[in-house]
Design a protein around this motif. Structure first.
Motif: not given
Length: 159
Positions: A95-105, A136-152
């Motif tokens: 969730s973090y690696l794909i949803g945050i790191f890869m989406v960001t990059a 940018w904003v929809p991809w940021n929503h993906v990062r938000t959800m990736g972080g929440i999923a990773a945390l959970a």
């Protein structure tokens, strides 16, 4: 000793994921909406300033440190798949690696770079700002959800 190391690493990955989720949540729920209300030139200038300032040691330590922790935990989960919590470790890591790191990059940083390259106070800048917000904003929503999923997932792995 090894078990304690991975317990601590999972805890740190949970903290890092939560911090990133919170940062991206703030952008999704307020920062970008506020910038969108500004004239295009002002909104773009503010976003360019944010993109410069955010590349600081504290942010980069959390962002990249969590990326490294997640990579290590994914390998650990894969190699020890039959152990309790491994599926949660893998879910959190991916969730973090794909949803945050890869989406960001792959999406957010290239858009940030393109925004910085547009000459301000031009029709092109105003047009690009509108496109930037829409992408940018929809991809940021993906990062938000990736972080929440990773945390959970990491919380579940720690149980």
């Amino acid at each position: 000793m090894i078990a304690l190391f991975f317990l601590a690493l999972t805890f740190l990955a949970a903290l890092g994921s939560g911090l990133m989720a919170g940062l991206f949540f703030a952008f999704s729920t307020s920062v970008m909406a506020a910038l969108a209300k500004l004239p295009a030139e002002s909104g773009a200038a503010a976003m360019n300033a944010i993109n410069v300032v955010i590349l600081n040691p504290v942010f980069l330590s959390v962002f990249m440190g969590t990326t490294l922790a997640c990579a290590i935990l994914a390998v650990r989960a894969f190699l020890n798949w039959s152990e309790a919590g491994s599926a949660w470790l893998m879910a959190g890591s991916l969730s973090y690696l794909i949803g945050i790191f890869m989406v960001t990059a792959a999406f957010n940083v290239p858009l940030n770079d393109a925004l910085a390259a547009v000459p301000p106070q031009t029709n092109e800048a105003a047009t690009f700002w509108t496109r930037y917000l829409a992408e940018w904003v929809p991809w940021n929503h993906v990062r938000t959800m990736g972080g929440i999923a990773a945390l959970a997932s990491f919380i579940m792995a720690l149980r």
